[in-house]
Design an enzyme around this catalytic site. Structure first.
Site, PDB file in Angstrom:
ATOM      1  CE1 TYR A  97      86.197  16.525   1.063  1.00 30.42           C
ATOM      2  CE2 TYR A  97      84.940  17.193  -0.765  1.00 30.42           C
ATOM      3  CZ  TYR A  97      85.149  16.443   0.293  1.00 30.42           C
ATOM      4  OH  TYR A  97      84.083  15.263   0.220  1.00 30.42           O
ATOM      5  CE  LYS A 108      87.584  14.076  -1.367  1.00 34.94           C
ATOM      6  NZ  LYS A 108      86.261  13.098  -1.000  1.00 34.94           N
ATOM      7  CD  GLU A 168      79.678   8.108  -4.537  1.00 33.02           C
ATOM      8  OE1 GLU A 168      80.947   7.645  -4.704  1.00 33.02           O
ATOM      9  OE2 GLU A 168      79.237   9.203  -5.108  1.00 33.02           O
ATOM     10  CG  LEU A 179      85.300  10.800  -5.208  1.00 38.37           C
ATOM     11  CD1 LEU A 179      85.333  11.941  -6.316  1.00 38.37           C
ATOM     12  CD2 LEU A 179      85.379  11.225  -3.926  1.00 38.37           C
TER      13      LEU A 179
END
Length: 287
Positions: free
Chosen positions: A33, A149, A182, A207
């Site tokens: 996505y 992702k 993250e 990411l």
């Protein structure tokens, strides 16, 4: 006006939008996505988002559901039909519909695609920027390929709920060495004791956020020094500033982590400068 979604070739009322029960996104989280900001009627960093979509699809060996040019048309049309000037669009591509089996479906099975769009309340974002947000730290228990992702976000959802129950808005993943990775849906930055902007390298383990990438361009324009390196929880807690970045929020200052104040417990000046300069530097595509 009813919201409109694009689902596999059709624009439909959002309330009527459906995917097949054997879509592999539903069965296996076998999809990817992207989420992209829209500001003042302009799509922010569209090229970089579509480049990352291309990488994610390639890593999972999922075919594009249509040409890139056609997808841009669908994105624009979905935004127009939803009258979005300040908000976001969400797009999801899965491996498609097939009899439930772990192995890939037969060659030629078409990918599935969904695109939605919505307006966002800019006053909520402004309030978070003015007041800052709170975060908690959590041990990272996700699969190794978080650089893709993927729609497989169960861990992220669980730790976001954990943050909410602790009175915080974000959860920050920590690796087995005690180093910061993250956020559940963000990249994490600190301003260290030397005044450097520091974030973890994105080659592996996190990411590569699009906002993160553009922020590096913003920092260069503002002549702010950036260092991509590992940093510990202890260094984060002692930092001059901590902030998180994401497409839908740009740059939120973090004023407390695990119940302890960061610096003086108020948003810092560096994150404010970055936020104010971001839109001028980012790519802007007309709807």
């Amino acid at each position: 006006m009813p919201r409109i979604a694009y689902v596999n070739g059709r624009y439909v009322n959002h309330s009527d939008a459906m995917v097949h029960v054997e879509d592999r996104g539903y069965q296996f989280a076998d999809g990817v996505y992207e989420v992209c900001e829209v500001r003042h009627g302009l799509i922010v960093d569209l090229t970089r988002h579509l480049d990352r979509l291309n990488r994610s699809l390639g890593e999972l060996r999922i075919a594009w559901p249509m040409s890139r040019a056609a997808l841009i048309h669908v994105i624009r049309e979905t935004l127009r039909r939803n009258h979005v000037r300040n908000g976001l669009f969400y797009l999801q591509v899965t491996r498609g519909v097939a009899r439930r089996d772990h192995v890939f479906p037969p060659a030629g099975t078409p990918s599935s695609i969904v695109v939605t769009a919505k307006s966002t309340d800019q006053s909520v974002i402004a309030k978070k920027n003015a007041n800052g947000i709170k975060a908690i730290t959590v041990r990272d228990n996700r699969w190794d390929r978080v650089d893709i992702k993927s729609v497989g976000l169960l861990s992220n959802a669980l730790v976001r709920q954990q943050a909410k129950e602790a009175g915080a808005q974000e959860a920050i993943y920590i690796d087995h060495n005690g180093m910061v990775k993250e956020g559940a849906a963000t990249n994490v930055w600190i301003v260290d004791s030397d005044g450097n902007l520091v974030t973890r390298p994105a080659e592996h383990g996190i990411l590569r956020g699009i906002t993160r990438t553009t922020l590096i361009d913003v920092a260069a324009k503002l002549e702010l020094p950036i260092v991509e390196r590992f940093f510990s929880v202890e260094e984060m807690m002692a930092a001059r500033e901590v902030f998180i970045t994401a497409a839908t929020s740009i740059c939120f200052p973090v004023v407390a982590i695990d119940g302890e104040a960061i610096a003086n417990g108020h948003p810092g000046s560096v994150s404010q400068k970055i936020r104010e300069a971001f839109f001028d530097v980012a790519e802007k595509t007309a709807i």
